[in-house]
Motif scaffolding. Structure first.
Motif, PDB file in Angstrom:
ATOM      1  N   HIS A  44      -3.361   2.198  -2.787  1.00  0.00           N
ATOM      2  CA  HIS A  44      -2.835   0.837  -2.646  1.00  0.00           C
ATOM      3  C   HIS A  44      -2.278   0.653  -1.234  1.00  0.00           C
ATOM      4  O   HIS A  44      -1.481   1.450  -0.761  1.00  0.00           O
ATOM      5  CB  HIS A  44      -1.738   0.577  -3.682  1.00  0.00           C
ATOM      6  CG  HIS A  44      -1.146  -0.784  -3.578  1.00  0.00           C
ATOM      7  ND1 HIS A  44      -1.839  -1.917  -3.903  1.00  0.00           N
ATOM      8  CD2 HIS A  44       0.083  -1.198  -3.168  1.00  0.00           C
ATOM      9  CE1 HIS A  44      -1.072  -2.974  -3.717  1.00  0.00           C
ATOM     10  NE2 HIS A  44       0.098  -2.555  -3.259  1.00  0.00           N
ATOM     11  N   ARG A 100      -5.355  -0.503  -6.678  1.00  0.00           N
ATOM     12  CA  ARG A 100      -4.438  -1.307  -7.498  1.00  0.00           C
ATOM     13  C   ARG A 100      -2.991  -0.966  -7.135  1.00  0.00           C
ATOM     14  O   ARG A 100      -2.699   0.147  -6.696  1.00  0.00           O
ATOM     15  CB  ARG A 100      -4.612  -0.984  -8.981  1.00  0.00           C
ATOM     16  CG  ARG A 100      -5.826  -1.577  -9.626  1.00  0.00           C
ATOM     17  CD  ARG A 100      -5.783  -1.267 -11.128  1.00  0.00           C
ATOM     18  NE  ARG A 100      -6.945  -1.739 -11.814  1.00  0.00           N
ATOM     19  CZ  ARG A 100      -7.046  -2.950 -12.351  1.00  0.00           C
ATOM     20  NH1 ARG A 100      -6.050  -3.798 -12.245  1.00  0.00           N
ATOM     21  NH2 ARG A 100      -8.147  -3.305 -12.984  1.00  0.00           N
ATOM     22  N   GLU A 101      -2.104  -1.912  -7.330  1.00  0.00           N
ATOM     23  CA  GLU A 101      -0.688  -1.633  -7.094  1.00  0.00           C
ATOM     24  C   GLU A 101      -0.275  -0.433  -7.949  1.00  0.00           C
ATOM     25  O   GLU A 101      -0.583  -0.361  -9.138  1.00  0.00           O
ATOM     26  CB  GLU A 101       0.163  -2.844  -7.451  1.00  0.00           C
ATOM     27  CG  GLU A 101       1.610  -2.677  -7.048  1.00  0.00           C
ATOM     28  CD  GLU A 101       2.418  -3.953  -7.152  1.00  0.00           C
ATOM     29  OE1 GLU A 101       3.644  -3.840  -7.098  1.00  0.00           O
ATOM     30  OE2 GLU A 101       1.823  -5.046  -7.289  1.00  0.00           O
ATOM     31  N   GLY A 102       0.365   0.536  -7.308  1.00  0.00           N
ATOM     32  CA  GLY A 102       0.782   1.755  -7.985  1.00  0.00           C
ATOM     33  C   GLY A 102      -0.238   2.882  -7.915  1.00  0.00           C
ATOM     34  O   GLY A 102       0.073   4.020  -8.217  1.00  0.00           O
ATOM     35  N   ALA A 103      -1.473   2.595  -7.495  1.00  0.00           N
ATOM     36  CA  ALA A 103      -2.512   3.624  -7.378  1.00  0.00           C
ATOM     37  C   ALA A 103      -2.428   4.305  -6.007  1.00  0.00           C
ATOM     38  O   ALA A 103      -1.789   3.803  -5.077  1.00  0.00           O
ATOM     39  CB  ALA A 103      -3.897   3.009  -7.577  1.00  0.00           C
ATOM     40  N   ASP A 104      -3.096   5.445  -5.886  1.00  0.00           N
ATOM     41  CA  ASP A 104      -3.021   6.279  -4.681  1.00  0.00           C
ATOM     42  C   ASP A 104      -3.403   5.560  -3.391  1.00  0.00           C
ATOM     43  O   ASP A 104      -2.849   5.848  -2.329  1.00  0.00           O
ATOM     44  CB  ASP A 104      -3.919   7.512  -4.825  1.00  0.00           C
ATOM     45  CG  ASP A 104      -3.428   8.479  -5.874  1.00  0.00           C
ATOM     46  OD1 ASP A 104      -2.268   8.350  -6.321  1.00  0.00           O
ATOM     47  OD2 ASP A 104      -4.207   9.370  -6.252  1.00  0.00           O
ATOM     48  N   GLN A 130      -5.675  -9.097  -5.454  1.00  0.00           N
ATOM     49  CA  GLN A 130      -4.940  -7.912  -5.899  1.00  0.00           C
ATOM     50  C   GLN A 130      -5.712  -6.611  -5.700  1.00  0.00           C
ATOM     51  O   GLN A 130      -5.260  -5.560  -6.128  1.00  0.00           O
ATOM     52  CB  GLN A 130      -4.525  -8.073  -7.364  1.00  0.00           C
ATOM     53  CG  GLN A 130      -3.532  -9.200  -7.547  1.00  0.00           C
ATOM     54  CD  GLN A 130      -3.163  -9.409  -9.001  1.00  0.00           C
ATOM     55  OE1 GLN A 130      -3.260  -8.489  -9.819  1.00  0.00           O
ATOM     56  NE2 GLN A 130      -2.751 -10.608  -9.338  1.00  0.00           N
ATOM     57  N   TRP A 140      -8.895   2.356  -7.100  1.00  0.00           N
ATOM     58  CA  TRP A 140      -7.827   3.183  -6.509  1.00  0.00           C
ATOM     59  C   TRP A 140      -6.893   2.386  -5.620  1.00  0.00           C
ATOM     60  O   TRP A 140      -5.915   2.917  -5.109  1.00  0.00           O
ATOM     61  CB  TRP A 140      -8.433   4.355  -5.729  1.00  0.00           C
ATOM     62  CG  TRP A 140      -9.322   5.191  -6.582  1.00  0.00           C
ATOM     63  CD1 TRP A 140      -8.988   5.835  -7.741  1.00  0.00           C
ATOM     64  CD2 TRP A 140     -10.701   5.466  -6.368  1.00  0.00           C
ATOM     65  NE1 TRP A 140     -10.077   6.490  -8.259  1.00  0.00           N
ATOM     66  CE2 TRP A 140     -11.153   6.283  -7.427  1.00  0.00           C
ATOM     67  CE3 TRP A 140     -11.606   5.099  -5.370  1.00  0.00           C
ATOM     68  CZ2 TRP A 140     -12.446   6.748  -7.525  1.00  0.00           C
ATOM     69  CZ3 TRP A 140     -12.898   5.562  -5.476  1.00  0.00           C
ATOM     70  CH2 TRP A 140     -13.301   6.375  -6.544  1.00  0.00           C
ATOM     71  N   LYS A 160      -1.152  -2.782   0.680  1.00  0.00           N
ATOM     72  CA  LYS A 160      -1.024  -4.240   0.725  1.00  0.00           C
ATOM     73  C   LYS A 160      -1.314  -4.780   2.124  1.00  0.00           C
ATOM     74  O   LYS A 160      -2.005  -5.780   2.281  1.00  0.00           O
ATOM     75  CB  LYS A 160       0.381  -4.632   0.272  1.00  0.00           C
ATOM     76  CG  LYS A 160       0.585  -6.100   0.074  1.00  0.00           C
ATOM     77  CD  LYS A 160       1.948  -6.391  -0.510  1.00  0.00           C
ATOM     78  CE  LYS A 160       2.117  -7.879  -0.746  1.00  0.00           C
ATOM     79  NZ  LYS A 160       3.393  -8.184  -1.394  1.00  0.00           N
TER      80      LYS A 160
END
Length: 183
Positions: free
Chosen positions: A125, A119-123, A112, A117, A127
């Motif tokens: 991110h 993390r899902e939802g962070a600037d 994950q 910075w 994937k």
């Protein structure tokens, strides 16, 4: 670590390795991630902040990075956000350095993310970028390195639990020497 002063090294932010691989003027040098291993000291590693390369924040952005997104870390350092191929290069650099180890090595790969910075939802991110990096890590990591894939973020308690689980197993197996102390 190069002097054998540690029983075990835990290195969870190897960003300087990417800095060096990409020619940043902020570099720990070509020996980053080798000192403990060359001396046979056990290492537990995670490639924290693999997706960034630091540059001097008050200087003009080098042409090489002109089209890359920037993250202002602080007033002294800015971090360039790497693309997929540049992340793959960082993965190969990790594998090459860890391949030189003469002692036990484990690498922990949190699915994950590997920096606050990303993390899902962070600037930062990304994937797809994380997947490119992880795929390359699996493709090129030497057989001498224990690879531990875990479904969490590097800053989650499950990451610390995994690192301590590896450490405790190595202590129990006698791979990490534990002094008796005199104190």
């Amino acid at each position: 670590a190069g002097q054998g002063a540690f029983s075990c090294v835990m290195d969870f932010c190897t960003q300087e390795l990417g800095n060096h691989a990409h020619g940043s003027n902020i570099s720990a040098g070509e020996g980053r991630l080798t000192a403990a291993g060359l001396g046979g000291t056990p290492q537990i590693v995670a490639p924290g902040c693999y997706d960034l390369v630091d540059i001097v924040g008050w200087q003009a952005v080098p042409d090489k990075w002109a089209e890359h997104p920037l993250h202002a870390h602080n007033r002294l350092i800015s971090s360039v956000v790497l693309n997929d191929e540049e992340r793959r290069l960082v993965a190969r650099a990790h594998a090459a350095q860890l391949a030189t180890a003469r002692g036990p090595v484990a690498i922990i790969l949190p699915a994950q993310g590997l920096g606050e910075w990303d993390r899902e939802g962070a600037d930062l991110h990304d994937k797809q970028g994380l997947a490119a990096f992880m795929d390359e890590m699996h493709a090129c990591m030497p057989d001498t390195v224990e690879v531990h894939d875990i479904d969490c973020h590097i800053n989650d308690p499950a990451f610390a639990d995994k690192a301590l689980e590896i450490f405790d197993r190595w202590v129990a197996a006698g791979l990490v020497p534990m002094g008796t102390g005199s104190g």
